[in-house]
Design a protein around this motif. Structure first.
Motif, short mmCIF file in Angstrom:
data_model
loop_
_atom_site.label_atom_id
_atom_site.label_comp_id
_atom_site.label_asym_id
_atom_site.label_seq_id
_atom_site.Cartn_x
_atom_site.Cartn_y
_atom_site.Cartn_z
N PRO A 1 11.62 4.72 -46.67
CA PRO A 1 11.56 6.14 -47.05
C PRO A 1 12.59 6.99 -46.31
O PRO A 1 13.12 7.94 -46.88
CB PRO A 1 10.14 6.56 -46.72
CG PRO A 1 9.51 5.45 -45.97
CD PRO A 1 10.35 4.24 -46.12
N ALA B 1 2.26 9.06 -52.60
CA ALA B 1 2.42 9.80 -51.34
C ALA B 1 2.67 8.83 -50.20
O ALA B 1 3.51 9.07 -49.33
CB ALA B 1 1.18 10.65 -51.07
N ARG C 1 4.00 5.87 -50.39
CA ARG C 1 5.33 5.27 -50.53
C ARG C 1 6.39 6.12 -49.87
O ARG C 1 7.32 5.61 -49.27
CB ARG C 1 5.66 5.13 -52.03
CG ARG C 1 5.90 3.72 -52.47
CD ARG C 1 6.51 3.64 -53.86
NE ARG C 1 5.91 4.53 -54.84
CZ ARG C 1 4.82 4.23 -55.54
NH1 ARG C 1 4.20 3.08 -55.36
NH2 ARG C 1 4.34 5.08 -56.42
N ARG C 2 6.25 7.42 -49.96
CA ARG C 2 7.30 8.29 -49.44
C ARG C 2 7.06 8.71 -48.00
O ARG C 2 7.88 9.42 -47.43
CB ARG C 2 7.37 9.56 -50.30
CG ARG C 2 7.29 9.33 -51.78
CD ARG C 2 7.35 10.68 -52.48
NE ARG C 2 7.88 11.68 -51.62
CZ ARG C 2 8.99 12.37 -51.85
NH1 ARG C 2 9.64 12.16 -52.96
NH2 ARG C 2 9.40 13.28 -51.01
N ALA C 3 5.94 8.33 -47.47
CA ALA C 3 5.57 8.86 -46.16
C ALA C 3 6.46 8.30 -45.05
O ALA C 3 6.57 7.10 -44.88
CB ALA C 3 4.11 8.52 -45.87
N THR C 4 7.08 9.19 -44.32
CA THR C 4 7.94 8.77 -43.22
C THR C 4 7.19 8.91 -41.91
O THR C 4 7.40 9.84 -41.15
CB THR C 4 9.20 9.64 -43.18
OG1 THR C 4 8.80 11.01 -43.09
CG2 THR C 4 10.02 9.45 -44.42
N SER D 1 0.64 -3.88 -46.53
CA SER D 1 1.79 -4.67 -46.97
C SER D 1 3.09 -3.94 -46.65
O SER D 1 4.14 -4.55 -46.52
CB SER D 1 1.69 -4.99 -48.45
OG SER D 1 1.96 -3.83 -49.20
N ALA D 2 3.01 -2.63 -46.49
CA ALA D 2 4.21 -1.89 -46.09
C ALA D 2 4.44 -2.02 -44.58
O ALA D 2 5.43 -1.53 -44.07
CB ALA D 2 4.07 -0.42 -46.48
N ARG E 1 9.08 -2.15 -49.64
CA ARG E 1 9.19 -0.81 -50.25
C ARG E 1 10.49 -0.21 -49.75
O ARG E 1 10.91 -0.45 -48.61
CB ARG E 1 8.01 0.10 -49.85
CG ARG E 1 7.94 0.39 -48.38
CD ARG E 1 7.06 1.59 -48.06
NE ARG E 1 7.12 1.82 -46.60
CZ ARG E 1 6.61 2.87 -45.98
NH1 ARG E 1 6.00 3.79 -46.68
NH2 ARG E 1 6.72 3.01 -44.68
N PRO F 1 -2.75 13.02 -51.96
CA PRO F 1 -2.23 12.62 -53.27
C PRO F 1 -1.09 13.51 -53.78
O PRO F 1 -1.14 14.73 -53.66
CB PRO F 1 -3.46 12.76 -54.17
CG PRO F 1 -4.61 12.54 -53.27
CD PRO F 1 -4.21 13.10 -51.94
N ARG F 2 -0.06 12.88 -54.32
CA ARG F 2 1.02 13.59 -55.01
C ARG F 2 0.81 13.42 -56.50
O ARG F 2 0.81 12.29 -56.97
CB ARG F 2 2.38 12.95 -54.69
CG ARG F 2 2.98 13.31 -53.38
CD ARG F 2 4.31 12.58 -53.26
NE ARG F 2 5.31 13.14 -54.15
CZ ARG F 2 5.99 14.25 -53.89
NH1 ARG F 2 5.78 14.89 -52.77
NH2 ARG F 2 6.88 14.69 -54.73
N GLU G 1 5.35 18.29 -49.48
CA GLU G 1 4.39 17.90 -48.46
C GLU G 1 4.47 18.89 -47.30
O GLU G 1 5.35 19.75 -47.28
CB GLU G 1 4.71 16.50 -47.94
CG GLU G 1 5.23 15.57 -49.01
CD GLU G 1 4.53 14.25 -49.03
OE1 GLU G 1 4.07 13.81 -47.97
OE2 GLU G 1 4.44 13.66 -50.11
N LEU H 1 2.66 -0.72 -42.17
CA LEU H 1 2.31 0.45 -41.38
C LEU H 1 1.01 0.21 -40.61
O LEU H 1 0.01 -0.17 -41.20
CB LEU H 1 2.11 1.67 -42.28
CG LEU H 1 3.34 2.46 -42.65
CD1 LEU H 1 2.94 3.62 -43.56
CD2 LEU H 1 4.01 3.00 -41.40
N GLY I 1 6.03 -7.50 -50.24
CA GLY I 1 5.58 -6.32 -49.50
C GLY I 1 6.74 -5.38 -49.18
O GLY I 1 6.73 -4.68 -48.19
#
Lengths: 339, 339
Positions: free
Chosen positions: B37, A98, A100-103, A124-125, B34, A90-91, B84, A127, B32
């Motif tokens: 990133p 977190a 959303r920004r995860a690469t 839905s992203a 985003r 969690p951010r 992170e 991943l 879906g």
DNA sequence: AGTGTCCACTAAACCGGTTTTCTAAACCGG
DNA sequence: CCGGTTTAGAAAACCGGTTTAGTGGACACT
């Protein structure tokens, strides 16, 4: 030189005369230049990193021997396959932010029950994700262990030793303030305990179940609380080794000897379990293997996107009897019989 | 809608009519979508992640309680500041390759002695870095502990108890196959031991120094090797708690009791040290704090690029006497005196 | 000499966003 | 009714690379 040439020098030196290629590289590290790693990622469209997703703060994660062992498994498999590791937690309290920004190219989620909104977000992203210790999402791969069976084995062990006054030390989920329902793991273990105890005619009433944070301190506090409440168990069923060890510490401070006065059975079989005195009787689960298998499944899913059936792995648990459990104290046994 | 509008909807909704902003977001999560990133990172020119650089494989790292505690400190500080964590360890054996690809804003390097070529690479890449447990690079911030002082305290403790036959159990660096020189840490601790022993008239000859991997197993094997070689120490100075605990295990298997027959002193004071039986006498170092301070220094450096003087932090160590050390066995004492 | 291949390198498009600059319509006061 | 200011949204430039599609010269062959 064009930037194309520079790019070739680094990634595709065959397309340049070896002379220019080496010259470019020389100049490059003379200038301290390196291809900007983020820009590379953008074009290559993969990061070669795997995310380890947990609903808990990183700081608590690393102090948890269970998680350490799991990470070891994940790291081992990831490393072998050329992937790096990125921990997602969690951010500012928001796991969604977190994510959303995860690469990352894929996610191993541990301790995340299916009802978390984040899993929907991740799907839905687009991943790929595999769940560990939760299988209530059939459309995702998962790795679980036979928690219920292990719990049954632990309870049976104590019942066979003659115990009837059994305290259950349960793990509460870390965000229990906002969400008091137990995690899937705790639920399954409790179900296992209860099945056996009920069959043995033992009524597991709510006050004989105490919960706390899944740490040594948490276990210590939980046992003390139960004792202060007036409970006098002859045995403890703890849902984690850390809590079991904490309970032993609390019991020792109260003058109890293990296993003469009190039997303690843990869960997980972390390294520490074999090192404490007396060595802890516990339910072994293949923690490291869970990490390895999770990554294996994840990569399988990543390779054949929109792939075949999601795979659901279920690993075995088994009881390991060590020194912390023994027959019920004789006088207590008589008391029980007379009642 | 233009992609500008979409971007605004996510990052700068005030520049759109609230109506369109919400509409865009609705459509977005209906689809879906985003913001990619990685693409964000490219324009924002910072990743908000910190790298933890180690010369060892990740899998061995996570099973190391010392590292776990350090990571906890790093994670705590990073999390608080909104960063992170990304672990950087050798890719196919090459740490340089891993550094080249690392998408981080700064690096905390642990266990990396100054002679590693990677540190030069990192600097020339313009990445801020702070070194932990190494201060031989004055131009980088660093966090170290007083290893030598701690080692002296440990050795003094044993000398005061009358011990003269002291086995040193040393940590070897993990890549010792290619590079047999000890790490800075091992060097400093050995220097501390030696100073005190020499002053006490004890000659620490090379065969009384055995090395092994810094793990319980490594310590066990090291003690067994020394014993097989014919050495009969009355005390052990171990450079890590894990190795101390391994030595205790080996000694117990040989029928020795602690501390009656053998005194053992560790180093680090990991959680486990207080839990084993007998509890381990050891040199405490603020492992978690090292992580916190390293991140703090790193961020200070990142904020004022090309900044002021690099800061060098040196934290204290102190001896914690527990049950694993005691007076030298009397008959051995006499033997010594007669010789 | 004319032409077809190779070779070594470059121009331009693209990855997927953010940010700056621009435009057209709405609004405003005098 | 008119010039000036807001406002909502779009166009274009940019981040720093990779990749595809050229381009021009050297060379070989007939």
């Amino acid at each position: 030189m064009s930037k194309t040439a520079v790019s070739f020098a680094f990634n595709n030196p065959d397309r340049l005369s070896s002379e220019t290629a080496t010259r470019i590289r020389e100049v490059a590290d003379h200038l301290g230049y390196r291809p900007h790693p983020v820009a590379r990622l953008l074009t290559q469209r993969q990061t070669m990193t795997l995310g380890v997703l947990t609903p808990q703060a990183l700081a608590v994660i690393f102090s948890n021997p269970f998680f350490a062992l799991f990470s070891e498994g994940v790291a081992h498999a990831a490393e072998e396959l050329g992937y790096e590791l990125h921990f997602i937690s969690p951010r500012n309290g928001s796991l969604a932010a977190a994510v959303r920004r995860a690469t990352v190219d894929g996610v191993v989620a541990i301790g995340l029950s299916g009802d978390h909104p984040e899993v929907e977000q991740i799907r839905s992203a687009g991943l790929p994700m595999v769940l560990v210790d939760s299988e209530d999402l059939p459309e995702h791969c998962s790795v679980v262990v036979d928690d219920e069976g292990g719990a049954r084995a632990a309870a049976e062990h104590l019942v066979e030793l003659g115990h009837r006054d059994i305290l259950v030390v349960a793990v509460e989920r870390p965000d229990s303030a906002t969400d008091p329902s137990p995690t899937g793991v705790a639920e399954r273990r409790l179900r296992g305990y209860r099945t056996v105890l009920t069959a043995a005619g033992i009524d597991l009433s709510p006050e004989w179940i105490v919960a706390g944070r899944a740490s040594i301190d948490g276990g210590e506090a939980a046992f003390q609380r139960a004792w202060a409440y007036g409970l006098r168990p002859t045995a403890v069923l703890a849902m984690s080794d850390a809590m079991a060890i904490g309970s032993m510490r609390a019991a020792r401070q109260l003058g109890l000897r293990m296993p003469a006065d009190l039997s303690v059975v843990g869960f997980d079989d972390i390294d520490l379990a074999a090192l404490v005195d007396p060595a802890l009787t516990t339910v072994h689960q293949p923690i490291r293997q869970k990490g390895v298998d999770a990554v294996r499944l994840l990569l399988a899913e990543m390779e054949q996107r929109s792939g075949i059936q999601p795979e659901h792995l279920r690993l075995e648990t088994r009881l390991i009897v060590r020194g912390s459990s023994g027959p019920v104290p004789s006088q207590r046994q008589e008391v029980q019989r007379q009642v």
